[in-house]
Design an enzyme around this catalytic site. Structure first.
Site, PDB file in Angstrom:
ATOM      1  N   ASP A  78       1.125  -1.188   0.352  1.00 18.66           N
ATOM      2  CA  ASP A  78       0.426  -0.366  -0.114  1.00 18.66           C
ATOM      3  C   ASP A  78       0.986   1.025   0.260  1.00 18.66           C
ATOM      4  O   ASP A  78       2.007   1.783   0.792  1.00 18.66           O
ATOM      5  CB  ASP A  78      -1.095  -0.101   1.258  1.00 18.66           C
ATOM      6  CG  ASP A  78      -2.211   1.389   1.026  1.00 18.66           C
ATOM      7  OD1 ASP A  78      -2.758   0.552   1.242  1.00 18.66           O
ATOM      8  OD2 ASP A  78      -1.724   1.994   1.213  1.00 18.66           O
ATOM      9  N   ASP A 107      -3.656   2.199  -4.881  1.00 17.83           N
ATOM     10  CA  ASP A 107      -2.369   2.055  -4.653  1.00 17.83           C
ATOM     11  C   ASP A 107      -2.128   1.012  -3.902  1.00 17.83           C
ATOM     12  O   ASP A 107      -1.550   0.707  -2.947  1.00 17.83           O
ATOM     13  CB  ASP A 107      -2.185   3.379  -3.594  1.00 17.83           C
ATOM     14  CG  ASP A 107      -2.499   3.090  -2.503  1.00 17.83           C
ATOM     15  OD1 ASP A 107      -4.312   2.285  -2.279  1.00 17.83           O
ATOM     16  OD2 ASP A 107      -2.452   4.137  -1.234  1.00 17.83           O
ATOM     17  N   GLU A 108      -3.008  -0.243  -4.135  1.00 15.38           N
ATOM     18  CA  GLU A 108      -2.584  -1.372  -3.569  1.00 15.38           C
ATOM     19  C   GLU A 108      -2.744  -2.492  -3.749  1.00 15.38           C
ATOM     20  O   GLU A 108      -3.709  -2.595  -4.829  1.00 15.38           O
ATOM     21  CB  GLU A 108      -3.481  -0.896  -2.062  1.00 15.38           C
ATOM     22  CG  GLU A 108      -4.919  -1.352  -1.817  1.00 15.38           C
ATOM     23  CD  GLU A 108      -5.564  -0.512  -0.785  1.00 15.38           C
ATOM     24  OE1 GLU A 108      -5.477  -2.053   0.590  1.00 15.38           O
ATOM     25  OE2 GLU A 108      -6.472  -0.220  -0.891  1.00 15.38           O
TER      26      GLU A 108
HETATM   27  N1  DCP Z   1      -8.504   8.319  -1.387  1.00 19.83           N
HETATM   28  C1  DCP Z   1      -9.869   9.351  -1.268  1.00 19.83           C
HETATM   29  N2  DCP Z   1     -10.876   9.177  -0.783  1.00 19.83           N
HETATM   30  C2  DCP Z   1     -10.351   8.445   0.271  1.00 19.83           C
HETATM   31  C3  DCP Z   1      -9.898   7.498   0.541  1.00 19.83           C
HETATM   32  C4  DCP Z   1      -8.763   7.721   0.062  1.00 19.83           C
HETATM   33  O1  DCP Z   1     -10.028   9.505  -2.676  1.00 19.83           O
HETATM   34  N3  DCP Z   1     -12.230   8.285   0.997  1.00 19.83           N
HETATM   35  C5  DCP Z   1      -7.596   8.122  -2.003  1.00 19.83           C
HETATM   36  C6  DCP Z   1      -6.272   9.224  -1.612  1.00 19.83           C
HETATM   37  C7  DCP Z   1      -5.683   8.206  -1.806  1.00 19.83           C
HETATM   38  C8  DCP Z   1      -5.535   7.120  -2.118  1.00 19.83           C
HETATM   39  O2  DCP Z   1      -6.573   6.555  -2.021  1.00 19.83           O
HETATM   40  O3  DCP Z   1      -4.266   8.977  -1.441  1.00 19.83           O
HETATM   41  C9  DCP Z   1      -5.280   5.812  -1.584  1.00 19.83           C
HETATM   42  O4  DCP Z   1      -6.102   5.083  -0.022  1.00 19.83           O
HETATM   43  P1  DCP Z   1      -5.362   5.004   1.206  1.00 19.83           P
HETATM   44  O5  DCP Z   1      -6.302   5.077   2.143  1.00 19.83           O
HETATM   45  O6  DCP Z   1      -4.283   4.359   0.838  1.00 19.83           O
HETATM   46  O7  DCP Z   1      -4.797   6.065   1.945  1.00 19.83           O
HETATM   47  P2  DCP Z   1      -3.351   7.009   1.377  1.00 19.83           P
HETATM   48  O8  DCP Z   1      -1.900   6.066  -0.058  1.00 19.83           O
HETATM   49  O9  DCP Z   1      -3.381   8.020   0.988  1.00 19.83           O
HETATM   50  O10 DCP Z   1      -2.394   6.714   2.591  1.00 19.83           O
HETATM   51  P3  DCP Z   1      -1.444   5.427   4.083  1.00 19.83           P
HETATM   52  O11 DCP Z   1      -0.507   5.906   4.304  1.00 19.83           O
HETATM   53  O12 DCP Z   1      -2.197   6.090   4.995  1.00 19.83           O
HETATM   54  O13 DCP Z   1      -1.878   4.629   2.987  1.00 19.83           O
HETATM   55 MG    MG Z   2      -2.007   3.742   0.490  1.00 17.83          MG
END
Ligand code: DCP
Ligand code: MG
Length: 363
Positions: free
Chosen positions: A13, A108-109
């Site tokens: 992720d 992203d995952e």
């Molecule tokens: N995303 C979004 N709305 C949400 C959650 C996420 O648009 N409610 C988008 C933005 C994030 C991406 O999806 O960058 C990936 O989600 P993640 O939950 O993996 O969050 P992040 O990668 O941003 O942070 P982390 O470091 O906690 O994985």
């Molecule tokens: Mg993420």
């Protein structure tokens, strides 16, 4: 009897994905509290926030107004989805050097099954290290990895040492790990179910473990069987490669049937919000909305509506879901289950066009 071979599963992720890509491409944003999505005037919601902004409590799905209050100096930028999609393609290319068993969950995952890896490395931990290094060297970004023998534990593990983490939970540690795990971390347990579990004194894996499979099924429907197995470290779900997402949906079976209209609308809103969270992560917006309602007498009704354009915001989705559900016996009978789903993604079209173009090239 021969014991089945243990699988080697990695969950990767990306860290603060959209925000990290922005900080990579615009050096002036590095080290600053950054919010992607929404606007400082308080419109829209936060897609994600940089780790600097997270120290102020800014989180995904929060209103920009709240984010602005928590972190007045935050910089807001618009998402650049085409760039995130390209990075997503690049990370998948890195994964494919090691295995073809890749199951993306969002941009992203992804899960990777490296029980057999293309390079005969053998160690899933080494593979995870190499993937993280390649993402760093080639893409200038960091990812966190979880390594275990099944999807569930690998996914939880990847979240344990963010950012830039690598967490391995081996077979001998899984049961103890699951016993300590708070229920809200379990797959399929949202806020509502977690609350319901807590009311029954179920706070962590060890509490779930005390219940029989029948009791869990009665309390939590289909998820009950999953909980029964997972607290014992059993999750046989395969890593499904190249899964084409045809629909994104979410449903909830209620512990006790709903009888109040206000409560039903509240649950419908919560379910719509949880589907939308995943829709945002996938960046797949559907033209067709389907609602499902099961009444206390087990009669089930589904209703669908298709729009000319994809539904791209939670509010429109909720209003449409509400209208659809009002066309059933909703309001007159006790409700046992509610579900909301989206399909007919606009992504499907360009893909088909590509295929036709490829065919033209072949002939
Ligand atoms: N995303 C979004 N709305 C949400 C959650 C996420 O648009 N409610 C988008 C933005 C994030 C991406 O999806 O960058 C990936 O989600 P993640 O939950 O993996 O969050 P992040 O990668 O941003 O942070 P982390 O470091 O906690 O994985
Ligand atoms: Mg993420």
């Amino acid at each position: 009897m021969e014991t089945p071979k243990l699988r080697k599963i990695i969950h990767i992720d990306m860290d603060a994905f959209y925000a990290s890509v922005e900080q990579r491409d615009f050096p002036e944003l590095r080290g600053k509290p950054l919010v992607v999505g929404g606007s400082p005037e308080g419109r829209g919601v936060v897609a994600t926030a940089s780790y600097e902004a997270r120290t102020y409590g800014v989180r995904s799905a929060m209103s920009s107004k709240k984010a602005q209050q928590l972190c007045p100096y935050a910089i807001f930028v618009y998402p650049r989805f085409s760039v995130y999609k390209e990075v997503s393609r690049q990370i998948r290319e890195i994964f494919s050097r090691y295995t073809d068993l890749i199951e993306p969950l969002s941009l992203d995952e992804a899960y990777l099954d490296v029980t057999e890896d293309k390079l005969n490395i053998g160690s899933a931990i080494t593979i995870a290290e190499q993937i993280k290094q390649a993402i760093k060297d080639e893409l200038g970004l960091t990812a966190s990895a979880g390594v275990s023998i099944n999807k569930f534990v690998a996914k939880i593990a990847s979240d344990m040492n963010k950012p830039d983490g690598l967490t391995f939970i081996g077979p001998s540690k899984i049961e103890k790990f699951m016993e300590k795990l708070p229920v809200e971390k379990f797959h399929g347990v949202g806020k509502v179910t977690a609350e319901r579990m807590k009311m029954q004194g179920i706070r962590k894996g060890s509490d779930l473990k005390k219940l029989t499979e029948e009791r869990l099924a009665l309390l939590f429907g289909k998820s009950g069987k999953f909980f029964y197995n997972i607290v014992r470290g059993i999750d046989n779900r395969a890593v499904k490669p190249d899964r084409e997402t045809k629909s994104i949906s979410s449903e909830d079976t209620f512990g006790s049937d709903l009888d109040k209209g206000s409560e039903m609308y509240e649950r419908l809103l919560q379910i719509t919000q949880s589907v939308f969270k995943r829709i945002n992560q996938y960046q797949l917006f559907g033209r067709t909305l389907t609602v499902k309602v099961k009444f206390a007498d087990f009669k089930q009704i589904t209703r669908s509506i298709s729009f000319e354009h994809p539904i791209n915001n939670e509010n429109d989705a909720y209003q449409a879901a509400k209208t659809l559900i009002e066309q059933t016996d909703f309001g007159g009978k006790l409700v046992r289950l509610l579900g909301v789903g989206f399909s007919n993604f606009h992504e499907a079209k360009p893909k088909q066009r590509n295929r036709i173009e490829e065919q033209k090239l072949l002939f």
